[in-house]
Enzyme design. Structure first.
Site, short mmCIF file in Angstrom:
data_model
loop_
_atom_site.label_atom_id
_atom_site.label_comp_id
_atom_site.label_asym_id
_atom_site.label_seq_id
_atom_site.Cartn_x
_atom_site.Cartn_y
_atom_site.Cartn_z
CE LYS A 117 -14.12 -2.14 1.58
NZ LYS A 117 -12.83 -2.19 2.26
CE LYS A 132 -7.68 -7.74 -1.33
NZ LYS A 132 -7.92 -7.48 0.07
CE LYS A 165 -4.38 -1.76 1.64
NZ LYS A 165 -5.59 -1.58 2.43
N1 AQP Z 1 -11.30 -10.00 -2.92
C1 AQP Z 1 -11.56 -10.51 -1.73
N2 AQP Z 1 -11.85 -11.82 -1.60
C2 AQP Z 1 -12.12 -12.35 -0.38
N3 AQP Z 1 -12.12 -11.64 0.76
C3 AQP Z 1 -11.83 -10.32 0.67
N4 AQP Z 1 -11.75 -9.35 1.59
C4 AQP Z 1 -11.44 -8.18 0.99
N5 AQP Z 1 -11.31 -8.37 -0.33
C5 AQP Z 1 -11.54 -9.69 -0.56
C6 AQP Z 1 -11.98 -9.57 3.01
O1 AQP Z 1 -12.84 -8.56 3.48
C7 AQP Z 1 -12.50 -8.25 4.82
C8 AQP Z 1 -12.42 -6.80 5.05
O2 AQP Z 1 -11.57 -6.16 4.18
P1 AQP Z 1 -11.14 -4.66 4.50
O3 AQP Z 1 -12.16 -3.72 4.05
O4 AQP Z 1 -10.76 -4.53 5.93
O5 AQP Z 1 -9.83 -4.44 3.72
P2 AQP Z 1 -9.21 -5.13 2.50
O6 AQP Z 1 -8.96 -6.58 2.75
O7 AQP Z 1 -8.02 -4.32 2.14
O8 AQP Z 1 -10.39 -5.00 1.45
P3 AQP Z 1 -10.38 -4.22 0.12
O9 AQP Z 1 -11.70 -4.35 -0.50
O10 AQP Z 1 -9.21 -4.61 -0.72
O11 AQP Z 1 -10.25 -2.74 0.61
P4 AQP Z 1 -9.22 -1.61 0.28
O12 AQP Z 1 -9.15 -1.55 -1.20
O13 AQP Z 1 -9.82 -0.39 0.91
O14 AQP Z 1 -7.91 -1.99 0.90
C9 AQP Z 1 -11.21 -8.97 5.15
O15 AQP Z 1 -11.53 -10.12 5.92
C10 AQP Z 1 -10.69 -9.37 3.80
O16 AQP Z 1 -9.91 -10.57 3.86
#
Ligand code: AQP
Length: 337
Positions: free
Chosen positions: A203, A200, A113
């Site tokens: 968001k 992956k 990140k």
């Molecule tokens: N693509 C994914 N497949 C399975 N699980 C996922 N999670 C996120 N993306 C996937 C799971 O969602 C939970 C919460 O995620 P988060 O919002 O705390 O942060 P993250 O994992 O960084 O999710 P994003 O969507 O990728 O957000 P951004 O882009 O803001 O960093 C976790 O349990 C994660 O494993």
């Protein structure tokens, strides 16, 4: 029987997508039947990357509404907002002071990140895993559901609890903090981007077409699936390393339609992408429709939602303050008059 406690959360960093649902929230819905479940909206984590103050509160409430809309039941679990419980920030500070900096510099997610942030990378982003450790340890969590991407962070939380708090400050055989275990889920799904089956779904991906958000309209879902990356092969298959998009979409299709992967493999073996995409679109719209209806009800009249969050806050406050007190006592803080 005493139930094991589980804690988890999602960041309100944008609209929640099917990866967050199928990889995380869906599993909590099962866990709340058998575990003492705490789930929070981790808004303090959301500001570790640049954020829009005009959107934060709404996205926080919206994320909590999504938890309920996906099936979290306040009679079976506690739902709260992380920043409403000040013990998270307080314990985070204490843990910061006993965590070696070189442990943090090893964190893969920080490195990934940080590259995107350039010179603006904050101390908060580096500190993200310590805040996560505070979240987990405050609730005496036995188990933390973790995907592959969060395993290293949970390991850090375990090391902080065992080596830095219990080993240094606890009396023999009286640990201060519970050392949590990872909960590797049977149904753990990693959902990949619609535009690149090796990445992956996320968001923060700049490309909106890479993800399906839980609140996307049927038209938008249709459009995104039409644009989803394909390959030139006829017939879809699981687990072919040179066909990550086929594997990803079949995997999602199997989960949302409730069909066994073996049946999906047979159903899709001889059909082309042109036939598969409408099937997939219909299954997606059908799966998301009840979630969207419930979500709209909750947001149109937020009375129920705010009450759920108030109750969750009371429960979270009670448990977290007790842990914080134990830690502060062990570290020798003034106890007040
Ligand atoms: N693509 C994914 N497949 C399975 N699980 C996922 N999670 C996120 N993306 C996937 C799971 O969602 C939970 C919460 O995620 P988060 O919002 O705390 O942060 P993250 O994992 O960084 O999710 P994003 O969507 O990728 O957000 P951004 O882009 O803001 O960093 C976790 O349990 C994660 O494993």
């Amino acid at each position: 029987m005493i139930q094991k406690r589980v804690l988890s959360g999602v960041q309100p960093t944008g609209s929640i997508h099917i990866g967050n649902w199928l990889g995380a929230i869906r599993n909590w819905v099962d866990l709340q039947d058998t575990h003492d479940t705490f789930v929070c909206v981790v808004d303090l984590h959301a500001i570790t990357v640049p954020h829009d103050p005009k959107k934060l509160a709404n996205e926080t409430l919206s994320t909590a509404a999504i938890y309920l809309a996906c099936g979290m039941d306040p009679k079976k679990c506690s739902i709260f907002i992380q920043s409403e419980i000040t013990a998270h920030s307080e314990l985070c500070w204490i843990l910061n002071c006993i965590t070696p900096l070189n442990w943090m510099e090893r964190m893969i997610q920080f490195k990934e990140k940080a590259i995107k942030q350039g010179d603006n990378v904050s101390i908060g982003l580096l500190d993200y895993p310590v805040l996560m450790a505070a979240d987990i340890l405050l609730y005496d969590s036995d188990l933390v559901p973790v995907g592959e991407d969060q395993k290293q962070h949970l390991e850090l939380a375990r090391d902080i609890a065992a080596q830095r708090i219990n080993a240094k400050f606890a009396k023999k055989d009286h640990p201060i903090l519970k050392v949590p275990q990872p909960l590797i889920l049977k149904n753990g799904a990693k959902i990949m981007s619609l535009t690149d089956g090796t990445k992956k779904m996320s968001k923060s991906d700049q490309n909106e077409n890479s993800r399906i958000s839980l609140l996307d309209s049927p038209d938008l879902i249709t459009k995104k699936i039409k644009k989803a990356k394909t390959d030139s092969e006829i017939g879809l298959e699981f687990n072919n390393p040179i066909r990550p998009e086929a594997n990803n979409l079949l995997n999602i299709y199997s989960i949302i339609s409730g069909k066994d992967p073996e049946d999906v493999a047979i159903e899709c073996k001889n059909i082309g992408w042109g036939k598969f995409k409408p099937l997939f679109t219909e299954a997606m719209i059908t799966a998301l429709s009840p979630i969207q209806n419930k979500y709209n009800d909750l947001m149109n009249d937020p009375y129920e939602l705010t009450n759920v969050l108030k109750e969750g806050k009371i429960k979270a406050e009670e448990v977290s303050q007790e842990t914080l007190k134990k830690v502060k006592n062990a570290l020798g803080f003034y106890k007040g008059s």
